[in-house]
Design an enzyme around this catalytic site. Structure first.
Site, PDB file in Angstrom:
ATOM      1  N   CYS A 112       0.813  -1.221   0.000  1.00  0.00           N
ATOM      2  CA  CYS A 112       0.000   0.000   0.000  1.00  0.00           C
ATOM      3  C   CYS A 112       0.846   1.271   0.000  1.00  0.00           C
ATOM      4  O   CYS A 112       0.310   2.361  -0.203  1.00  0.00           O
ATOM      5  CB  CYS A 112      -0.929   0.003   1.214  1.00  0.00           C
ATOM      6  SG  CYS A 112      -1.880  -1.508   1.358  1.00  0.00           S
ATOM      7  N   HIS A 258      -2.777   6.662   3.619  1.00  0.00           N
ATOM      8  CA  HIS A 258      -3.260   5.393   3.085  1.00  0.00           C
ATOM      9  C   HIS A 258      -4.601   5.098   3.739  1.00  0.00           C
ATOM     10  O   HIS A 258      -4.757   5.232   4.948  1.00  0.00           O
ATOM     11  CB  HIS A 258      -2.251   4.286   3.367  1.00  0.00           C
ATOM     12  CG  HIS A 258      -2.810   2.928   3.064  1.00  0.00           C
ATOM     13  ND1 HIS A 258      -3.477   2.674   1.897  1.00  0.00           N
ATOM     14  CD2 HIS A 258      -2.831   1.784   3.790  1.00  0.00           C
ATOM     15  CE1 HIS A 258      -3.888   1.411   1.901  1.00  0.00           C
ATOM     16  NE2 HIS A 258      -3.507   0.851   3.040  1.00  0.00           N
ATOM     17  N   ASN A 288     -10.212  -0.127   1.184  1.00  0.00           N
ATOM     18  CA  ASN A 288      -8.752  -0.098   1.073  1.00  0.00           C
ATOM     19  C   ASN A 288      -8.368  -0.616  -0.311  1.00  0.00           C
ATOM     20  O   ASN A 288      -8.577  -1.790  -0.605  1.00  0.00           O
ATOM     21  CB  ASN A 288      -8.166  -0.968   2.186  1.00  0.00           C
ATOM     22  CG  ASN A 288      -6.646  -1.024   2.155  1.00  0.00           C
ATOM     23  OD1 ASN A 288      -6.011  -0.613   1.183  1.00  0.00           O
ATOM     24  ND2 ASN A 288      -6.059  -1.538   3.223  1.00  0.00           N
TER      25      ASN A 288
HETATM   26  O1  UT7 Z   1      -3.380  -1.908   3.665  1.00  0.00           O
HETATM   27  C1  UT7 Z   1      -3.288  -2.947   4.569  1.00  0.00           C
HETATM   28  C2  UT7 Z   1      -3.406  -2.412   5.901  1.00  0.00           C
HETATM   29  N1  UT7 Z   1      -4.392  -3.129   6.679  1.00  0.00           N
HETATM   30  C3  UT7 Z   1      -4.890  -2.598   7.776  1.00  0.00           C
HETATM   31  O2  UT7 Z   1      -4.575  -1.491   8.109  1.00  0.00           O
HETATM   32  C4  UT7 Z   1      -5.815  -3.443   8.609  1.00  0.00           C
HETATM   33  C5  UT7 Z   1      -5.542  -3.194  10.065  1.00  0.00           C
HETATM   34  N2  UT7 Z   1      -6.476  -3.920  10.925  1.00  0.00           N
HETATM   35  C6  UT7 Z   1      -7.752  -3.525  11.091  1.00  0.00           C
HETATM   36  O3  UT7 Z   1      -8.200  -2.553  10.482  1.00  0.00           O
HETATM   37  C7  UT7 Z   1      -8.605  -4.273  12.075  1.00  0.00           C
HETATM   38  O4  UT7 Z   1      -7.792  -5.142  12.830  1.00  0.00           O
HETATM   39  C8  UT7 Z   1      -9.768  -5.091  11.422  1.00  0.00           C
HETATM   40  C9  UT7 Z   1     -10.788  -4.135  10.849  1.00  0.00           C
HETATM   41  C10 UT7 Z   1      -9.207  -5.998  10.360  1.00  0.00           C
HETATM   42  C11 UT7 Z   1     -10.463  -5.922  12.486  1.00  0.00           C
HETATM   43  O5  UT7 Z   1     -10.947  -5.072  13.515  1.00  0.00           O
HETATM   44  P1  UT7 Z   1     -10.724  -5.453  15.042  1.00  0.00           P
HETATM   45  O6  UT7 Z   1     -11.354  -4.390  15.830  1.00  0.00           O
HETATM   46  O7  UT7 Z   1      -9.245  -5.681  15.238  1.00  0.00           O
HETATM   47  O8  UT7 Z   1     -11.568  -6.761  15.176  1.00  0.00           O
HETATM   48  P2  UT7 Z   1     -11.083  -8.189  15.677  1.00  0.00           P
HETATM   49  O9  UT7 Z   1     -10.246  -8.863  14.648  1.00  0.00           O
HETATM   50  O10 UT7 Z   1     -10.537  -8.049  17.067  1.00  0.00           O
HETATM   51  O11 UT7 Z   1     -12.454  -8.933  15.769  1.00  0.00           O
HETATM   52  C12 UT7 Z   1     -13.423  -8.583  16.760  1.00  0.00           C
HETATM   53  C13 UT7 Z   1     -14.627  -9.484  16.589  1.00  0.00           C
HETATM   54  C14 UT7 Z   1     -14.247 -10.965  16.515  1.00  0.00           C
HETATM   55  O12 UT7 Z   1     -15.262 -11.690  17.169  1.00  0.00           O
HETATM   56  P3  UT7 Z   1     -15.011 -12.251  18.651  1.00  0.00           P
HETATM   57  O13 UT7 Z   1     -13.806 -13.130  18.564  1.00  0.00           O
HETATM   58  O14 UT7 Z   1     -14.794 -11.035  19.498  1.00  0.00           O
HETATM   59  O15 UT7 Z   1     -16.294 -12.983  18.943  1.00  0.00           O
HETATM   60  C15 UT7 Z   1     -14.304 -11.251  15.035  1.00  0.00           C
HETATM   61  O16 UT7 Z   1     -14.579 -12.604  14.768  1.00  0.00           O
HETATM   62  O17 UT7 Z   1     -15.283  -9.173  15.367  1.00  0.00           O
HETATM   63  C16 UT7 Z   1     -15.444 -10.369  14.614  1.00  0.00           C
HETATM   64  N3  UT7 Z   1     -15.394 -10.029  13.182  1.00  0.00           N
HETATM   65  C17 UT7 Z   1     -16.500  -9.669  12.490  1.00  0.00           C
HETATM   66  N4  UT7 Z   1     -17.776  -9.535  12.849  1.00  0.00           N
HETATM   67  C18 UT7 Z   1     -18.660  -9.138  11.909  1.00  0.00           C
HETATM   68  C19 UT7 Z   1     -14.328  -9.999  12.360  1.00  0.00           C
HETATM   69  N5  UT7 Z   1     -14.707  -9.632  11.133  1.00  0.00           N
HETATM   70  C20 UT7 Z   1     -16.053  -9.416  11.178  1.00  0.00           C
HETATM   71  C21 UT7 Z   1     -17.011  -9.012  10.238  1.00  0.00           C
HETATM   72  N6  UT7 Z   1     -18.279  -8.872  10.648  1.00  0.00           N
HETATM   73  N7  UT7 Z   1     -16.687  -8.722   8.959  1.00  0.00           N
END
Ligand code: UT7
Length: 331
Positions: A112, A258, A288
């Site tokens: 990116c 980004h 993204n």
């Molecule tokens: O250019 C590349 C750069 N990439 C980035 O900058 C990405 C950086 N990371 C992020 O933006 C975030 O980590 C994410 C948006 C990918 C994830 O957000 P998060 O707040 O870190 O969520 P998490 O992975 O901690 O997940 C929290 C909960 C989980 O459920 P439990 O385990 O708490 O029951 C996930 O299973 O949210 C759940 N979850 C979803 N729920 C509904 C994960 N994806 C989804 C979804 N819809 N799409």
């Protein structure tokens, strides 16, 4: 003449718009979760438009805005992690499409951060080679073709598209700060073909040193680790590039970050003590788009009058590699 001037910008967005609710057909998710965790409302996804095609369309838009002839372009740098071919390069295919005969043409793969890296590279070529009058830089991605649509934490984040800029040399302020941390490669990766020749020792095991969970050819992301990296590196690169330019982040008129997650941009703004209004955000509409994210956002800022000639602008990126960097320049 160590600065650069962006004389034209362009973009291409695939016609097909995928809304958050559309994902409910394939994974367990909700519009509310996606919007509050990421800031994304919708993204464009290719219905067959190739990466080189999107790049060429964005380039044509930028060339028209710049009011130059394609024959005046001496350098094409195309940033992508989703090329249509391993070879020829996307830059060569764009050269063919737009008729920039004889121009140098090369691709870069910096995740990116790729468009910002390309901008910095173009500036260096322009500063050292008088034969190059204009450089065309492009960021274009077809991320939907490498998404794992069973991985709900990743597939909702990304979109397809392209952005481009025509750059010339100028006697203006410029500073770039760029770097990489290859040790972090496992947190954001997509594996290419492995060797499979008829003469190989099929039992041989070779450790590639990238330990992301993998599905062949598909993108893997450890969202939490990338998030931790992103919130630290975004303010860091902005500060470093500003320091090299001899200005403070508060002197910037506009930051084109980004576009990965609104929460990352908010944290960077808080760390730098800057209001969110300094950051131009199009993430809600495009998701993204990796290499395309900064040029898409910048083209949007130009076309909606958000940036004016003479403004101090910063491109700030981070991404796969891991890579990071920022350019500070006068528009
Ligand atoms: O250019 C590349 C750069 N990439 C980035 O900058 C990405 C950086 N990371 C992020 O933006 C975030 O980590 C994410 C948006 C990918 C994830 O957000 P998060 O707040 O870190 O969520 P998490 O992975 O901690 O997940 C929290 C909960 C989980 O459920 P439990 O385990 O708490 O029951 C996930 O299973 O949210 C759940 N979850 C979803 N729920 C509904 C994960 N994806 C989804 C979804 N819809 N799409």
């Amino acid at each position: 003449m160590n600065g650069v001037r962006i004389v034209g910008t362009g973009s291409y967005k695939p016609k097909n718009v995928v809304k958050n609710d559309d994902f409910k057909k394939i994974i367990e998710t909700s519009d509310e979760w996606i919007r509050t965790r990421t800031g994304i409302t919708e993204r464009h996804m290719s219905s067959g438009e190739a990466t080189f095609f999107m790049g060429a369309e964005a380039a044509k838009d930028a060339i028209a805005e710049a009011g130059i002839a394609p024959s005046e372009i001496g350098l094409i740098i195309f940033s992508t992690v989703t090329p249509d071919y391993l070879t020829p390069s996307m830059a060569c295919m764009v050269q063919r499409e737009i008729g920039a005969d004889g121009a140098m043409a090369l691709d870069v793969n910096c995740g990116c951060t790729g468009f910002a890296y390309s901008f910095d590279m173009a500036r260096r070529y322009l500063a050292t080679d008088d034969d190059i009058k204009y450089a065309l830089i492009i960021g274009a991605e077809n991320l939907s073709k490498i998404l794992d649509f069973e991985d709900r934490a990743t597939c909702i984040l990304f979109g397809d598209g392209a952005g481009a800029a025509i750059v010339s040399r100028a006697d203006t302020m410029y500073a770039g700060f760029y770097g990489a941390d290859g040790k972090g490669g496992s947190v954001l990766c997509a594996e290419n073909f492995r060797p499979n020749n008829p003469f190989m020792d099929k039992d041989a095991v070779f450790d590639y040193g990238i330990h992301g969970g993998r599905k062949e050819g598909l993108l893997y992301q450890d969202g939490k680790e990338v998030y931790k990296f992103a919130v630290k590196i975004m303010p860091f690169v902005i500060e470093k590039a500003c320091a090299k330019a001899g200005i403070a982040p508060t002197d910037l008129d506009l930051i084109i970050p980004h576009q990965a997650n609104t929460r990352i941009i908010q944290t960077a703004a808080e760390t730098l003590g800057l209001p969110m209004e300094k950051f131009h955000i199009v993430l809600d509409r495009f998701g993204n788009t990796s290499s395309a994210s900064i040029p898409l956002a910048f083209d949007d800022a130009v076309k909606c009058g958000r940036v004016k000639r003479g403004d101090k602008v910063c491109f700030a990126g981070f991404g796969a590699g891991l890579t990071y960097g920022a350019s500070v320049f006068e528009y």
